[in-house]
Design a protein around this motif. Structure first.
Motif, PDB file in Angstrom:
ATOM      1  N   UNK A 465       0.799  -1.219   0.000  1.00  0.00           N
ATOM      2  CA  UNK A 465       0.000   0.000   0.000  1.00  0.00           C
ATOM      3  C   UNK A 465       0.835   1.273   0.000  1.00  0.00           C
ATOM      4  N   UNK A 466       2.146   1.140   0.105  1.00  0.00           N
ATOM      5  CA  UNK A 466       3.024   2.312   0.159  1.00  0.00           C
ATOM      6  C   UNK A 466       3.064   3.023  -1.183  1.00  0.00           C
ATOM      7  N   UNK A 467       3.285   4.327  -1.132  1.00  0.00           N
ATOM      8  CA  UNK A 467       3.382   5.161  -2.336  1.00  0.00           C
ATOM      9  C   UNK A 467       4.833   5.579  -2.530  1.00  0.00           C
ATOM     10  N   UNK A 468       5.439   5.138  -3.626  1.00  0.00           N
ATOM     11  CA  UNK A 468       6.864   5.389  -3.831  1.00  0.00           C
ATOM     12  C   UNK A 468       7.076   6.590  -4.743  1.00  0.00           C
ATOM     13  N   UNK A 469       7.714   7.653  -4.241  1.00  0.00           N
ATOM     14  CA  UNK A 469       7.994   8.819  -5.091  1.00  0.00           C
ATOM     15  C   UNK A 469       9.103   8.568  -6.101  1.00  0.00           C
ATOM     16  N   UNK A 470       9.833   7.447  -5.969  1.00  0.00           N
ATOM     17  CA  UNK A 470      10.941   7.154  -6.872  1.00  0.00           C
ATOM     18  C   UNK A 470      12.176   7.954  -6.531  1.00  0.00           C
ATOM     19  N   UNK A 471      13.284   7.545  -7.076  1.00  0.00           N
ATOM     20  CA  UNK A 471      14.533   8.265  -6.826  1.00  0.00           C
ATOM     21  C   UNK A 471      14.447   9.676  -7.382  1.00  0.00           C
ATOM     22  N   UNK A 472      15.067  10.660  -6.726  1.00  0.00           N
ATOM     23  CA  UNK A 472      15.056  12.030  -7.240  1.00  0.00           C
ATOM     24  C   UNK A 472      15.617  12.088  -8.657  1.00  0.00           C
ATOM     25  N   UNK A 473      14.994  12.896  -9.511  1.00  0.00           N
ATOM     26  CA  UNK A 473      15.446  13.003 -10.903  1.00  0.00           C
ATOM     27  C   UNK A 473      16.687  13.873 -11.035  1.00  0.00           C
ATOM     28  N   UNK A 474      16.872  14.782 -10.116  1.00  0.00           N
ATOM     29  CA  UNK A 474      18.040  15.645 -10.161  1.00  0.00           C
ATOM     30  C   UNK A 474      19.007  15.347  -9.037  1.00  0.00           C
ATOM     31  N   UNK A 475      19.847  16.306  -8.747  1.00  0.00           N
ATOM     32  CA  UNK A 475      20.853  16.171  -7.703  1.00  0.00           C
ATOM     33  C   UNK A 475      20.176  16.156  -6.330  1.00  0.00           C
ATOM     34  N   UNK A 476      20.497  15.154  -5.514  1.00  0.00           N
ATOM     35  CA  UNK A 476      19.975  15.137  -4.151  1.00  0.00           C
ATOM     36  C   UNK A 476      20.903  16.006  -3.305  1.00  0.00           C
ATOM     37  N   UNK A 477      20.475  17.234  -3.062  1.00  0.00           N
ATOM     38  CA  UNK A 477      21.325  18.228  -2.402  1.00  0.00           C
ATOM     39  C   UNK A 477      20.473  19.057  -1.451  1.00  0.00           C
ATOM     40  N   UNK A 478      20.008  18.453  -0.346  1.00  0.00           N
ATOM     41  CA  UNK A 478      19.066  19.156   0.527  1.00  0.00           C
ATOM     42  C   UNK A 478      19.614  20.429   1.153  1.00  0.00           C
ATOM     43  N   UNK A 479      20.920  20.505   1.387  1.00  0.00           N
ATOM     44  CA  UNK A 479      21.465  21.721   1.999  1.00  0.00           C
ATOM     45  C   UNK A 479      21.860  22.767   0.977  1.00  0.00           C
ATOM     46  N   UNK A 480      21.710  22.457  -0.321  1.00  0.00           N
ATOM     47  CA  UNK A 480      21.914  23.438  -1.378  1.00  0.00           C
ATOM     48  C   UNK A 480      23.330  23.888  -1.605  1.00  0.00           C
ATOM     49  N   UNK A 481      24.313  23.034  -1.266  1.00  0.00           N
ATOM     50  CA  UNK A 481      25.705  23.451  -1.448  1.00  0.00           C
ATOM     51  C   UNK A 481      26.292  22.981  -2.771  1.00  0.00           C
TER      52      UNK A 481
END
Length: 512
Positions: A465-481
């Motif tokens: 029943x889980x909803x998978x957003x899939x791997x990020x399409x771009x750079x995984x850079x949460x802190x924006x550096x």
């Protein structure tokens, strides 16, 4: 943090049908028998070292256990408790060679120290200090037409998994209990009192269950707040006060396992907790911690091997009695399916010595034990939280754990998770510690909807029943550096960031 990171490891730990649960260590990689068959009991020991706690793991039959208990006494040990059903004996001894001597005893399958000294740091999996909210506002009873709680507007996490809508259809059954294995729960909190189960609560610190009144509460409410926050995420009542839990109709219990002086979670305490939960009809346990003093327990070390064996036996016993375990993946942003991880925090009871470990051979427990649901954390954007550990074939599902970089459109603009705190308080926290309870709550809703479902079926339903957003399409850079902080591997169906996806509370009560 907590977690056994690979499917290869899970398969290696699995016990074939029909075999005794207590034989499970024989299926671990490289787990040779610890004793030479027929060896004599060691000579009586001299107690000339610090008193340490040990686990001695044997065959789970009366004769073997009694013989081993005699050998324990001869080697200078004192039995604290014997879990005869799983063949785990908790022992105190001042004999520095106690574990070594016990490994030569006939019938002993593994033995080792569960600590190295007196301890100090905590091992729960929240990240950062709590941010408290105005308690006066939280306590005000509301008669809102939409039935929301006073602080629910700040609970973006409930809406992210459909828990607000699910509560209107089925808030969960009173026949389902989630036990919070943690630092204790303040059951006097007005948002928890109505749903708290005293008969399924205990203090397991030291390895022996204490069920006296209030034994399950925090030692120090100011510092031991973690378990109360977790409990609120799971089952805070919809009563016009404060916040709501994911499953506001189920019961919640507290099994306290944190040491009163150090806040650490020792193996013998968790073994006690799993056995107690199983024997008291608990359907689900939440485990937002890792077992001290080793972040990763390596099977080529006899002490760490014995720890894995003991906790695994207790975990499997609980599963055999119908208990599902949910555990957090950890906050180190580690790829748990990588070839090597630097562990610079173990042992956390003395002086840590940095070491490089293979997460396929050295295990963070209880999370990485077979049958345990491994949970990574997400923020309001359904993106993996910056701190959350991950790993393809390791993470089973994901859930909201909060993220300071993912800002919700809520009154507080706070991306963390809001829940109950001791002394009638409320606060925001973030961590995989907060993600695990969301999964435990959804599992409780599933159990309420499908009362026939056992641990394996519940885990399968969580994934389906889980909803998978899939791997990020771009750079995984949460802190924006500009630097990629983690690499997601896998497909849109199963990947390292989210496993099978983010759990869905609404589906849990509407899909039959």
């Amino acid at each position: 943090m907590a977690h056994l990171r690979s499917r290869r490891l899970r398969a290696a730990l699995a016990v074939p049908a029909g075999l005794a649960l207590t034989a499970s260590l024989g299926f671990l990689p490289g787990a040779a028998s610890a004793q030479a068959a027929g060896q004599d009991t060691p000579a009586t020991a001299t107690a000339d070292g610090p008193v340490l706690s040990y686990v001695v793991n044997t065959k789970a039959n009366h004769g073997t256990i009694k013989a081993v208990e005699k050998a324990i006494a001869k080697a200078g040990g004192t039995v604290v408790v014997t879990h005869a059903k799983i063949g785990v004996i908790v022992v105190h001894s001042a004999n520095p060679d106690f574990a070594k001597q016990m490994r030569t005893v006939k019938g002993v399958q593994s033995a080792g120290a569960t600590r190295t000294a007196a301890l100090a740091p905590a091992s729960t999996t929240e990240s950062g200090a709590p941010e408290y909210v105005d308690s006066a506002k939280a306590q005000a009873v509301t008669a809102a037409a939409d039935g929301t709680e006073p602080l629910e507007a700040d609970q973006w996490d409930l809406r992210a998994i459909g828990a607000d809508k699910a509560a209107k259809i089925n808030p969960g059954s009173r026949n389902v209990t989630v036990a919070v294995i943690d630092t204790g729960v303040d059951d006097t909190h007005p948002d928890l009192a109505a749903n708290f189960s005293k008969s399924q609560s205990a203090n397991c610190v030291g390895g022996v269950a204490d069920t006296s009144e209030g034994a399950w509460r925090p030692y120090d409410p100011a510092s031991d707040y973690h378990g109360t926050h977790v409990a609120g995420e799971i089952a805070a009542a919809r009563n016009g006060i404060g916040v709501a839990g994911v499953a506001p109709g189920v019961k919640v219990a507290s099994i306290k396992v944190s040491d009163p002086k150090t806040s650490l979670f020792f193996p013998e305490s968790v073994v006690c907790a799993f056995v107690f939960a199983a024997d008291h009809g608990v359907e689900i346990t939440n485990n937002s911690y890792y077992i001290d003093p080793w972040l990763y327990n390596c099977l080529d070390d006899p002490d760490q091997k014995a720890i894995v064996d003991a906790v695994n036996r207790a975990s499997l016993y609980a599963q055999s009695k119908g208990t599902l375990h949910v555990a957090s993946a950890g906050n180190s942003n580690d790829d748990l399916d990588s070839d090597a991880i630097v562990d610079d925090s173990s042992p956390d009871d003395t002086t840590p010595a940095p070491r490089t470990v293979d997460p396929h051979k050295c295990f963070d427990i209880p999370t990485q034990l077979p049958g345990v649901v491994t949970v990574s954390a997400t923020g309001v954007q359904n993106l993996k939280s910056y701190y959350s550990s991950y790993g393809l074939g390791v993470v089973d599902v994901a859930a909201p754990g909060g993220d300071k970089y993912q800002i919700p459109d809520t009154p507080s603009k706070n991306g963390r998770i809001l829940a109950t705190m001791p002394n009638n308080g409320y606060a925001f926290l973030q961590g995989t510690s907060m993600a695990g309870p969301h999964v435990a709550g959804v599992a409780a809703l599933l159990k309420s909807t499908h009362p026939w479902a056992g641990p394996q079926a519940l885990q399968a339903l969580l994934k389906a029943q889980a909803d998978n957003p899939g791997c990020p399409t771009g750079l995984y850079d949460p802190d924006g550096n500009g630097v990629e902080d983690s690499t997601c591997k896998g497909t849109g169906r199963v990947n390292g960031f989210y496993g099978y996806g983010i759990v869905n509370a609404l589906d849990a009560v509407t899909r039959h």
